[in-house]
Design a protein around this motif. Structure first.
Motif, PDB file in Angstrom:
ATOM      1  N   LEU A 202     -19.729  -4.032   3.890  1.00 43.72           N
ATOM      2  CA  LEU A 202     -20.339  -2.893   3.214  1.00 43.72           C
ATOM      3  C   LEU A 202     -20.750  -3.273   1.673  1.00 43.72           C
ATOM      4  N   PHE A 203     -19.985  -4.132   1.069  1.00 45.33           N
ATOM      5  CA  PHE A 203     -20.018  -4.466  -0.285  1.00 45.33           C
ATOM      6  C   PHE A 203     -20.380  -5.923  -0.418  1.00 45.33           C
ATOM      7  N   TRP A 204     -19.941  -6.789   0.518  1.00 47.09           N
ATOM      8  CA  TRP A 204     -20.225  -8.096   0.195  1.00 47.09           C
ATOM      9  C   TRP A 204     -21.522  -8.739   0.526  1.00 47.09           C
ATOM     10  N   PRO A 205     -22.478  -9.306  -0.361  1.00 52.02           N
ATOM     11  CA  PRO A 205     -23.985  -9.715   0.359  1.00 52.02           C
ATOM     12  C   PRO A 205     -23.533 -10.991   1.178  1.00 52.02           C
ATOM     13  N   ALA A 206     -24.327 -10.836   2.421  1.00 51.52           N
ATOM     14  CA  ALA A 206     -24.180 -11.869   2.926  1.00 51.52           C
ATOM     15  C   ALA A 206     -25.099 -13.064   2.698  1.00 51.52           C
ATOM     16  N   ALA A 207     -26.470 -12.906   2.065  1.00 52.59           N
ATOM     17  CA  ALA A 207     -27.185 -13.939   1.521  1.00 52.59           C
ATOM     18  C   ALA A 207     -26.589 -14.560   0.385  1.00 52.59           C
ATOM     19  N   GLY A 208     -27.044 -15.752   0.168  1.00 52.46           N
ATOM     20  CA  GLY A 208     -26.775 -16.675  -1.156  1.00 52.46           C
ATOM     21  C   GLY A 208     -25.726 -17.722  -0.937  1.00 52.46           C
ATOM     22  N   GLY A 209     -25.103 -17.485   0.245  1.00 51.99           N
ATOM     23  CA  GLY A 209     -24.112 -18.528   0.575  1.00 51.99           C
ATOM     24  C   GLY A 209     -22.817 -18.531  -0.411  1.00 51.99           C
ATOM     25  N   ALA A 210     -22.497 -17.381  -0.865  1.00 50.75           N
ATOM     26  CA  ALA A 210     -21.272 -17.267  -1.693  1.00 50.75           C
ATOM     27  C   ALA A 210     -19.913 -17.104  -0.925  1.00 50.75           C
ATOM     28  N   ARG A 211     -19.024 -17.803  -1.269  1.00 47.81           N
ATOM     29  CA  ARG A 211     -17.901 -17.973  -0.278  1.00 47.81           C
ATOM     30  C   ARG A 211     -16.858 -16.543  -0.792  1.00 47.81           C
ATOM     31  N   LEU A 212     -16.630 -15.745   0.315  1.00 43.08           N
ATOM     32  CA  LEU A 212     -15.806 -14.708   0.129  1.00 43.08           C
ATOM     33  C   LEU A 212     -14.443 -15.435   0.702  1.00 43.08           C
ATOM     34  N   GLY A 213     -13.327 -15.348  -0.186  1.00 48.13           N
ATOM     35  CA  GLY A 213     -12.119 -15.824   0.251  1.00 48.13           C
ATOM     36  C   GLY A 213     -11.540 -15.289   1.036  1.00 48.13           C
ATOM     37  N   GLU A 214     -10.300 -16.052   1.828  1.00 48.98           N
ATOM     38  CA  GLU A 214      -9.777 -15.663   2.866  1.00 48.98           C
ATOM     39  C   GLU A 214      -8.772 -14.443   2.820  1.00 48.98           C
ATOM     40  N   VAL A 215      -8.369 -13.757   3.691  1.00 46.84           N
ATOM     41  CA  VAL A 215      -7.315 -12.623   3.359  1.00 46.84           C
ATOM     42  C   VAL A 215      -6.358 -12.826   4.478  1.00 46.84           C
ATOM     43  N   MET A 216      -5.145 -12.525   4.224  1.00 45.13           N
ATOM     44  CA  MET A 216      -4.058 -12.651   5.072  1.00 45.13           C
ATOM     45  C   MET A 216      -3.125 -11.695   4.758  1.00 45.13           C
ATOM     46  N   LEU A 217      -2.639 -10.867   6.116  1.00 41.30           N
ATOM     47  CA  LEU A 217      -1.885  -9.810   5.804  1.00 41.30           C
ATOM     48  C   LEU A 217      -0.480 -10.187   6.457  1.00 41.30           C
ATOM     49  N   GLN A 218       0.547  -9.978   5.597  1.00 40.91           N
ATOM     50  CA  GLN A 218       2.074 -10.568   5.736  1.00 40.91           C
ATOM     51  C   GLN A 218       2.979  -9.453   5.642  1.00 40.91           C
ATOM     52  N   ASP A 219       4.251  -9.635   6.196  1.00 40.87           N
ATOM     53  CA  ASP A 219       5.203  -8.476   6.241  1.00 40.87           C
ATOM     54  C   ASP A 219       6.529  -9.328   5.706  1.00 40.87           C
ATOM     55  N   ASN A 220       7.077  -8.902   4.779  1.00 42.75           N
ATOM     56  CA  ASN A 220       8.450  -9.581   4.020  1.00 42.75           C
ATOM     57  C   ASN A 220       9.522  -9.263   5.139  1.00 42.75           C
ATOM     58  N   ALA A 221       9.344  -8.505   6.112  1.00 42.32           N
ATOM     59  CA  ALA A 221      10.534  -8.200   7.279  1.00 42.32           C
ATOM     60  C   ALA A 221      10.389  -9.460   8.051  1.00 42.32           C
ATOM     61  N   TRP A 222       9.449 -10.299   8.130  1.00 43.55           N
ATOM     62  CA  TRP A 222       9.382 -11.364   9.032  1.00 43.55           C
ATOM     63  C   TRP A 222      10.226 -12.673   8.343  1.00 43.55           C
TER      64      TRP A 222
END
Length: 478
Positions: A156-176
């Protein structure tokens, strides 16, 4: 060797950092959308409050984050003390999203292990113990909530046009990893790099040691575990920046100390402001004033109303902190608000932007329907509401399921819903104008219920007794 110092983004030295950064990158190829560069842009919005360590951050961090450089990895931790995030967490999430929008990779770390110890920062007494099973359930809830925020932002907030790179997201849990770390191995591997004097000098530690209750060993070791999180993420994911609330600076310092001593590499910490109530109290579960981000705890309507009720003294700052709106647009909005304050334009835009990020388009539409139904007595909005929305809007209202019988009257409805007493007093309640059905006042107790008037298309009747007592009636087998 002098200890590293903290640099407040609001001070003159930090302003020089942001201004200098802006000048250096002005003619450089840029990673959308931050023309000024990430640090300078968030300095101007007021999102980044402190940077640590000050001198190395001033010398190295702008170049590290400069557009055109390889993406960096930044993390922020969220302890699983509840199964939902709340508004107090939202600024750190916004910080991660701004890093992601600038093309950097982000890690949202759920503290499934550290939640069991309890962070002593800003607390006057120890947290209630949290079982391993409950911490695991809470951690799952937080990961789901975080994933929803990142998904809503991307869609909803990131424009798909223009070719800009949206950084990757990773979900972690320190119990691991903390859940499998032997105690002796941890103390030998980490304990030797963290100094007692430094840990004891932290403000959170000092305050607790001076209290009547004192401080447990588990709480005292909390900064060491959080520091190990930074080290683990640095080793396995190349993470060099930790983001946290302003009350986390002491823990961030411990993480910096551990990572730099073990690896010899520069790492950094950035804090964001704490969100407080009108009385100055930090918003959160412990303070008992949390506005939750999970729908089953705080509905989209309630979240929308929290932000739409913000006073003029805070709304401009919140627009800068909680939205992605360009600063010139916010400035123009406030100029229009000065001319037409009765329209509450900035407050409505703030509430809409935040509700859409947290609950998506459907959540925002739900909040607007509920607002129209409750505050504008809008029957069309009431008719479009789902059972879930009705129960969210009228949380304290009794909910009854009834069968419509031939000739059923308003008096019969009130009695079946247990809304009025039997006998003459209940009858007079109606004749005196104290009863309405779907916001339409009824003064004749013998009025026969009519589908389309007293019973809406969604099979619901909203019965109101007096000024504040609501009853939700769900009609069966219409």
């Amino acid at each position: 060797m002098a200890a590293p110092t903290v640099m407040r983004v609001g001070c003159r030295r930090a302003a020089g950092l942001c201004g200098g950064l802006s000048r250096r990158i002005h003619h450089q190829p840029q990673r959308a959308p931050a023309a000024k560069g990430l640090l300078a842009a968030q300095c101007e919005r007021g999102l980044f409050q402190e940077v640590f360590p000050a001198q190395r951050a001033e010398e190295g961090l702008p170049a590290l984050l400069e557009p055109g450089q390889p993406p960096q990895t930044v993390y922020c931790g969220f302890d699983a003390t509840a199964d939902s995030l709340h508004v107090g967490h939202l600024l750190t999430v916004m910080g991660l999203l701004h890093f992601q929008r600038a093309g950097h990779n982000v890690i949202a770390l759920v503290g499934g292990a550290t939640a069991r110890l309890g962070d002593p920062s800003g607390r006057t007494k120890e947290r209630e113990p949290l079982s391993e099973e409950l911490a695991r359930e809470h951690a799952l809830g937080l990961r789901e909530g975080l994933q929803r925020l990142f998904d809503n932002h991307r869609q909803l907030f990131w424009p798909a046009a223009g070719g800009a790179r949206l950084g990757e997201v990773m979900l972690q849990d320190n119990a691991w990893w903390l859940g499998h770390e032997p105690v002796v191995g941890f103390l030998c591997g980490v304990g030797g790099f963290l100094r007692m004097g430094t840990l004891l000098s932290r403000q959170s530690c000092q305050a607790r040691l001076r209290s009547a209750e004192g401080m447990s060993l588990a709480e005292f070791l909390y900064p060491a575990l959080q520091a190990y999180d930074f080290l683990h993420l640095h080793r396995h994911h190349g993470c060099r920046i930790q983001l946290g609330g302003a009350d986390q600076m002491g823990n961030i310092m411990s993480g910096y100390e551990l990572v730099t001593k073990v690896t010899g590499e520069d790492v950094f910490g950035i804090t964001v402001p704490l969100i407080t109530s009108t009385t100055g109290d930090k918003l959160g579960k412990s303070a008992g004033n949390a506005v939750w981000l999970n729908r089953d705890k705080t509905s989209p309507f309630e979240l929308y109303q929290f932000f739409v009720r913000q006073p003029d003294s805070t709304v401009e700052r919140y627009l800068k902190l909680f939205t992605f709106l360009p600063l010139p647009e916010i400035e123009h909005m406030m100029e229009m608000h000065a001319k037409e304050p009765e329209k509450w334009g900035p407050q409505k835009r703030l509430a809409a932007e935040v509700t859409k990020l947290v609950h998506g388009k459907e959540g925002l539409e739900s909040a607007k329907r509920c607002t129209k139904a409750l505050y504008y007595s809008n029957v069309e909005a009431l008719e479009a509401m789902s059972d879930q929305e009705l129960q969210e809007l009228f949380r304290e209202a009794p909910f009854a399921e009834l069968l419509l019988e031939p000739g059923m009257s308003v008096l019969d409805l009130c009695h079946k819903a247990n809304a009025i007493p039997d006998g003459p007093s209940g009858y007079r309640k109606i004749t005196d104008g104290g009863v309405s059905v779907n916001y339409i006042q009824v003064t004749n107790p013998e009025t026969v219920l009519v589908i389309g008037q007293h019973i809406l298309k969604n099979g619901v009747s909203l019965l109101k007794i007096g000024k504040k007592n609501f009853y939700i009636i769900k009609w069966l087998q219409l």
